[in-house]
Scaffold this motif. Structure first.
Motif, PDB file in Angstrom:
ATOM      1  N   GLN A  92      -5.115   2.795   5.545  1.00  0.00           N
ATOM      2  CA  GLN A  92      -5.727   1.578   5.015  1.00  0.00           C
ATOM      3  C   GLN A  92      -6.198   1.755   3.578  1.00  0.00           C
ATOM      4  OE1 GLN A  92      -8.826  -0.008   7.517  1.00  0.00           O
ATOM      5  NE2 GLN A  92      -9.417  -1.590   6.058  1.00  0.00           N
ATOM      6  N   THR A  93      -6.809   2.886   3.275  1.00  0.00           N
ATOM      7  CA  THR A  93      -7.356   3.100   1.932  1.00  0.00           C
ATOM      8  C   THR A  93      -6.272   3.237   0.871  1.00  0.00           C
ATOM      9  OG1 THR A  93      -7.502   5.479   2.431  1.00  0.00           O
ATOM     10  CG2 THR A  93      -9.502   4.154   2.740  1.00  0.00           C
ATOM     11  N   THR A  94      -5.034   3.538   1.263  1.00  0.00           N
ATOM     12  CA  THR A  94      -3.948   3.651   0.281  1.00  0.00           C
ATOM     13  C   THR A  94      -3.641   2.313  -0.370  1.00  0.00           C
ATOM     14  OG1 THR A  94      -2.998   5.483   1.552  1.00  0.00           O
ATOM     15  CG2 THR A  94      -1.576   4.462  -0.069  1.00  0.00           C
ATOM     16  N   TYR A  95      -3.966   1.221   0.319  1.00  0.00           N
ATOM     17  CA  TYR A  95      -3.747  -0.109  -0.260  1.00  0.00           C
ATOM     18  C   TYR A  95      -4.702  -0.386  -1.420  1.00  0.00           C
ATOM     19  CZ  TYR A  95      -0.486  -1.645   3.367  1.00  0.00           C
ATOM     20  OH  TYR A  95       0.609  -1.783   4.167  1.00  0.00           O
ATOM     21  N   ASN A  96      -5.829   0.337  -1.463  1.00  0.00           N
ATOM     22  CA  ASN A  96      -6.822   0.093  -2.518  1.00  0.00           C
ATOM     23  C   ASN A  96      -6.262   0.487  -3.888  1.00  0.00           C
ATOM     24  OD1 ASN A  96      -8.544  -0.598  -0.434  1.00  0.00           O
ATOM     25  ND2 ASN A  96      -9.629   1.366  -0.436  1.00  0.00           N
ATOM     26  N   GLY A  97      -6.149  -0.464  -4.786  1.00  0.00           N
ATOM     27  CA  GLY A  97      -5.689  -0.170  -6.135  1.00  0.00           C
ATOM     28  C   GLY A  97      -4.196   0.013  -6.285  1.00  0.00           C
ATOM     29  N   THR A  99      -1.792  -2.380  -5.061  1.00  0.00           N
ATOM     30  CA  THR A  99      -1.163  -3.621  -4.610  1.00  0.00           C
ATOM     31  C   THR A  99       0.230  -3.802  -5.196  1.00  0.00           C
ATOM     32  OG1 THR A  99      -3.319  -4.687  -4.347  1.00  0.00           O
ATOM     33  CG2 THR A  99      -1.393  -6.130  -4.520  1.00  0.00           C
ATOM     34  N   ASP A 139     -10.712  -7.513   6.710  1.00  0.00           N
ATOM     35  CA  ASP A 139      -9.716  -6.627   6.090  1.00  0.00           C
ATOM     36  C   ASP A 139      -8.308  -7.197   6.213  1.00  0.00           C
ATOM     37  OD1 ASP A 139     -11.685  -4.860   5.339  1.00  0.00           O
ATOM     38  OD2 ASP A 139     -11.410  -3.535   7.059  1.00  0.00           O
ATOM     39  N   THR A 142      -7.933  -9.836   3.545  1.00  0.00           N
ATOM     40  CA  THR A 142      -7.779  -9.237   2.215  1.00  0.00           C
ATOM     41  C   THR A 142      -6.382  -8.659   2.028  1.00  0.00           C
ATOM     42  OG1 THR A 142     -10.137  -8.711   2.097  1.00  0.00           O
ATOM     43  CG2 THR A 142      -8.661  -7.464   0.657  1.00  0.00           C
ATOM     44  N   LEU A 143      -5.906  -7.913   3.018  1.00  0.00           N
ATOM     45  CA  LEU A 143      -4.609  -7.253   2.906  1.00  0.00           C
ATOM     46  C   LEU A 143      -3.456  -8.244   2.890  1.00  0.00           C
ATOM     47  CD1 LEU A 143      -5.252  -4.280   5.351  1.00  0.00           C
ATOM     48  CD2 LEU A 143      -4.728  -4.053   2.920  1.00  0.00           C
TER      49      LEU A 143
END
Length: 244
Positions: A92-97, A99, A139, A142-143
């Motif tokens: 999940q955190t890999t999506y942060n920054g 996109t 979440d 957002t995703l």
């Protein structure tokens, strides 16, 4: 009738930055062969959470996608038009920054291992299933908004029923409640009896059976760990959702 619908599965390959070229070619070839042989394979996953581990990054994943597409297009001609849907299971955190980078990958659909606030709160005596569901709904919104050009699925989500590391949120009842609520969210688009629209296509619930090798991070299973030929005893009811 859900009872008579054919189950489909996903298969996967897993490489690291040190995987040899010959092994990588073999992994891809074997996956394509399985897809061509068996009609119940929905998709092929080109990895799971490697990005950021052992120097495996987006460049390596992009190359793997290209190599798979090339091999699939050259596969033997009597495949009757069958080809492989491909994806990758992102943390999940890999999506942060990331996109734009993720949206630009040549994948058929996107996948996320979605645990939201679970790991940040597993030792909280007040963290509830509804707290987690609220976080998951947020979440997902957002995703899927940031990655609306492709379908998205959940490749992992779950709740432990017991933990040797004394994670206080772990319990059979909470696991049952979470399974019911997240299943209704994904497949009925409802939460606690009210409409909860989302565009998640489907999910892989984590996990079918316990895995003792995980040590203190075990006990996510719907079933206790069994043997090579049979599942262990069932822990929670899956009929509670699927029969309704």
């Amino acid at each position: 009738d859900l009872q008579h619908k054919r189950i489909q599965v996903a298969i996967g390959i897993y490489e690291t930055s040190t995987t040899s070229a010959s092994d990588k070619t073999s992994f891809i070839s074997n996956a394509i062969s399985f897809v061509e042989t068996f009609d119940f394979i929905h998709s092929v996953y080109l990895g799971n959470e490697q990005i950021g581990v052992n120097s495996f990054g987006f460049a390596e994943l992009t190359q793997t996608i290209s190599d798979y597409r090339t091999a699939d297009s050259k596969s033997y001609p009597d495949k009757y038009g069958k080809s492989s849907l491909i994806s990758y299971a992102f943390r999940q955190t890999t999506y942060n920054g990331n996109t734009a980078t993720i949206n630009g990958l040549n994948l058929d659909f996107l996948s996320v291992n979605l645990y939201s606030q679970y790991f940040a709160n597993f030792n909280s005596g007040t963290f509830s299933v509804d707290d987690q569901m609220t976080a998951i709904i947020s979440d997902i919104s957002t995703l899927t908004t940031a990655h609306s050009s492709k379908p998205m699925v959940i490749t992992e989500t779950g709740w432990q029923n017991y933990n040797a590391d004394t994670r206080v949120v772990a319990s059979h009842q909470k696991q049952q409640d979470f399974y019911d609520k997240v299943s209704k969210l994904v497949y009925q688009k409802t939460y606690n009896g009210s409409s909860s629209p989302n565009t998640i296509s489907f999910m892989f619930y984590f996990v079918l059976s316990d895995e003792k090798w995980k040590g203190g991070d075990n006990h996510w299973g719907i079933y206790y760990q069994g043997t090579s030929t049979s599942l262990g005893r069932k822990k929670i009811s899956t009929d509670s959702f699927w029969s309704k």
